[in-house]
Design a protein around this motif. Structure first.
Motif, short mmCIF file in Angstrom:
data_model
loop_
_atom_site.label_atom_id
_atom_site.label_comp_id
_atom_site.label_asym_id
_atom_site.label_seq_id
_atom_site.Cartn_x
_atom_site.Cartn_y
_atom_site.Cartn_z
N VAL A 62 -61.42 -106.41 17.46
CA VAL A 62 -61.66 -105.54 18.89
C VAL A 62 -61.87 -103.94 18.81
O VAL A 62 -62.72 -103.39 19.62
N PHE A 63 -61.09 -103.25 17.89
CA PHE A 63 -60.86 -101.95 17.89
C PHE A 63 -62.20 -101.48 17.51
O PHE A 63 -62.48 -100.26 17.60
N ASP A 64 -63.18 -102.18 16.92
CA ASP A 64 -64.48 -101.65 16.46
C ASP A 64 -65.40 -101.95 17.53
O ASP A 64 -66.91 -101.66 17.17
N ILE A 65 -65.28 -102.78 18.44
CA ILE A 65 -66.50 -103.01 19.30
C ILE A 65 -67.13 -101.83 19.92
O ILE A 65 -66.04 -100.94 20.38
N ASP A 66 -68.51 -101.75 20.20
CA ASP A 66 -69.13 -100.76 20.54
C ASP A 66 -69.44 -100.92 22.03
O ASP A 66 -70.38 -101.90 22.18
N PHE A 67 -68.57 -100.37 22.85
CA PHE A 67 -68.91 -100.46 24.33
C PHE A 67 -70.33 -99.85 24.73
O PHE A 67 -70.19 -98.60 24.62
N HIS A 68 -70.70 -100.54 25.68
CA HIS A 68 -72.40 -99.96 26.27
C HIS A 68 -71.72 -99.18 27.68
O HIS A 68 -72.40 -98.17 28.02
N GLY A 69 -71.01 -99.92 28.21
CA GLY A 69 -70.43 -99.07 29.57
C GLY A 69 -69.08 -99.90 30.01
O GLY A 69 -68.60 -100.85 29.45
N ALA A 70 -68.95 -99.62 31.19
CA ALA A 70 -67.45 -100.16 31.71
C ALA A 70 -67.82 -100.34 33.29
O ALA A 70 -68.78 -99.81 34.02
N PHE A 71 -66.99 -101.48 34.06
CA PHE A 71 -66.85 -101.54 35.36
C PHE A 71 -65.55 -101.52 35.79
O PHE A 71 -64.66 -102.26 35.44
N GLY A 72 -65.30 -100.59 36.86
CA GLY A 72 -64.02 -100.40 37.25
C GLY A 72 -63.89 -101.31 38.67
O GLY A 72 -64.70 -100.60 39.48
N THR A 73 -62.91 -102.09 38.96
CA THR A 73 -62.83 -102.51 40.25
C THR A 73 -61.58 -103.29 40.40
O THR A 73 -60.91 -103.88 39.38
N ASP A 74 -60.98 -103.33 41.45
CA ASP A 74 -59.78 -104.36 41.79
C ASP A 74 -60.36 -105.61 42.53
O ASP A 74 -59.72 -106.36 42.70
N LEU A 75 -61.70 -105.80 42.92
CA LEU A 75 -62.14 -106.85 43.57
C LEU A 75 -63.10 -107.47 42.25
O LEU A 75 -64.24 -107.16 41.96
N MET A 76 -62.45 -108.74 41.78
CA MET A 76 -63.28 -109.57 40.86
C MET A 76 -64.42 -110.07 41.23
O MET A 76 -65.39 -110.35 40.52
N SER A 77 -64.49 -110.16 42.41
CA SER A 77 -65.96 -110.73 42.86
C SER A 77 -67.09 -109.61 42.88
O SER A 77 -68.17 -110.08 42.46
N ASP A 78 -66.53 -108.43 42.99
CA ASP A 78 -67.66 -107.43 42.45
C ASP A 78 -68.08 -107.15 41.24
O ASP A 78 -69.23 -107.45 40.64
N ALA A 79 -67.05 -107.48 40.35
CA ALA A 79 -67.08 -107.58 39.12
C ALA A 79 -68.30 -108.81 38.41
O ALA A 79 -69.14 -108.63 37.79
N LEU A 80 -67.99 -110.02 39.26
CA LEU A 80 -68.69 -111.17 38.99
C LEU A 80 -70.15 -111.04 39.34
O LEU A 80 -71.25 -111.48 38.64
N CYS A 81 -70.32 -110.29 40.21
CA CYS A 81 -71.63 -109.87 41.00
C CYS A 81 -72.41 -108.89 39.96
O CYS A 81 -73.49 -108.90 39.44
N HIS A 82 -71.71 -107.80 39.81
CA HIS A 82 -72.38 -106.50 39.27
C HIS A 82 -72.67 -106.96 37.54
O HIS A 82 -73.66 -106.36 37.12
N LEU A 83 -71.89 -107.54 36.90
CA LEU A 83 -71.99 -108.09 35.52
C LEU A 83 -72.74 -109.33 35.18
O LEU A 83 -72.88 -109.48 34.11
N ARG A 84 -73.18 -109.72 36.36
CA ARG A 84 -73.92 -111.05 36.37
C ARG A 84 -74.96 -111.00 35.02
O ARG A 84 -75.18 -111.77 34.38
N ASP A 85 -75.69 -109.94 35.38
CA ASP A 85 -77.21 -110.08 34.24
C ASP A 85 -76.85 -108.96 33.30
O ASP A 85 -77.81 -108.95 32.64
N SER A 86 -75.72 -108.53 33.03
CA SER A 86 -75.68 -107.61 31.91
C SER A 86 -75.52 -108.27 30.49
O SER A 86 -74.99 -109.43 30.31
N ASP A 87 -76.52 -107.94 29.79
CA ASP A 87 -76.32 -108.51 28.30
C ASP A 87 -75.69 -107.53 27.40
O ASP A 87 -75.53 -107.60 26.14
N GLU A 88 -75.05 -106.36 28.08
CA GLU A 88 -74.45 -105.40 27.21
C GLU A 88 -72.96 -105.75 27.16
O GLU A 88 -72.41 -106.49 27.67
N THR A 89 -72.30 -105.14 26.18
CA THR A 89 -70.87 -105.20 25.96
C THR A 89 -70.23 -104.15 27.01
O THR A 89 -70.52 -103.06 26.88
N GLU A 90 -69.51 -104.73 27.82
CA GLU A 90 -68.80 -103.89 28.84
C GLU A 90 -67.31 -104.07 29.02
O GLU A 90 -67.03 -105.27 28.61
#
Lengths: 117, 135
Positions: free
Chosen positions: A22-50
């Motif tokens: 995992v230490f070598d995983i290359d992250f494309h981006g990140a999503f910061g939230t305390d609302l998991m439903s926001d993450a489920l919505c925002h990252l729904r269509d992402s094919d990138e490593t987040e």
């Protein structure tokens, strides 16, 4: 940005590592939230490593990461992480790290260094 | 293949169990990862809704011979007074407790609809019945 670089930027502490790779995983981006439903919505269509960044430390962060096929969670504000959560991470092959920085500080530092730009 | 799961009102600790089991089951059938992700998101959102908003209910999962995934969520009330309003992104009646667990952004139903190939919901004071299929 690779996870090992991310951890240097936010002084990340290792809580559970599913696999050393995992230490070598290359992250494309990140999503910061305390609302998991926001993450489920925002990252729904992402094919990138987040990276999921959150101030929550209950089982729903594991369920959300697993649902979204995310491999790593960063918990901010130095939240305590109990054994139950670590067991859940083990079952789902999800790695957890934490930082004492707040959400704002962690996201700001990572963005400044190029994560998600 | 058909599986059913009981979901209890307010059981936040176990919320997500059924969705996790359904995802693991579908993985063993080698389903397309993109479809699997849509199923997982919609199923998890709907399961959380049962825990947060219903008086309890069941989830029925079916994988048909033609590879279609069907999910049904049936609860025993109290029902959704205004489905159109509930479908509006950002509208939420979730409790403080639900928000402490990370839910209640008001995106759930809209997200489920976006994930599913077919989405159908009916509600009365006797219960809400949601059906989704994925292919």
């Amino acid at each position: 940005m690779k996870l090992k670089e991310i951890l240097e930027v936010i002084n990340g502490e290792e809580i559970y590592v599913a696999d050393k790779s995992v230490f070598d995983i290359d992250f494309h981006g990140a999503f910061g939230t305390d609302l998991m439903s926001d993450a489920l919505c925002h990252l729904r269509d992402s094919d990138e490593t987040e990276l999921l960044i959150t101030g929550l430390s209950n089982m729903q962060i594991i369920n959300t990461a697993s649902t979204l096929d995310l491999q790593v969670i960063l918990v901010v504000r130095g939240k305590p992480i109990d054994d139950h959560l670590i067991e859940g991470a083990k079952m789902s092959d999800i790695s957890i790290f934490k930082t004492d920085y707040t959400m704002y500080q962690a996201c700001g530092r990572l963005y400044e260094k190029g994560l998600g730009k | 293949m058909i599986k059913t799961y009981d979901v209890s009102k307010g059981n936040y600790e176990d919320a997500g169990y059924a969705s996790r089991d359904i995802k693991l089951t579908l993985k063993t059938f080698g389903i397309d990862p993109k479809v699997l992700k849509r199923v997982s998101i919609a199923c998890y959102e709907a399961e959380i809704n049962l825990v947060i908003h219903s008086d309890g209910g069941t989830i029925t999962f079916e994988l048909t011979d033609t590879g279609v995934v069907q999910l049904s969520f049936d609860d025993v009330g109290p029902g959704i007074p205004n489905i159109d309003l509930a479908m509006t992104p950002g509208y939420s009646t979730a409790s403080t407790k639900a928000r402490e667990f990370g839910f209640g952004a008001g995106m759930g139903l809209d997200n489920m609809k976006a994930c599913a190939s077919h989405f159908d919901i009916h509600s009365s004071s006797e219960g809400t019945h949601l059906k989704m299929s994925f292919q």
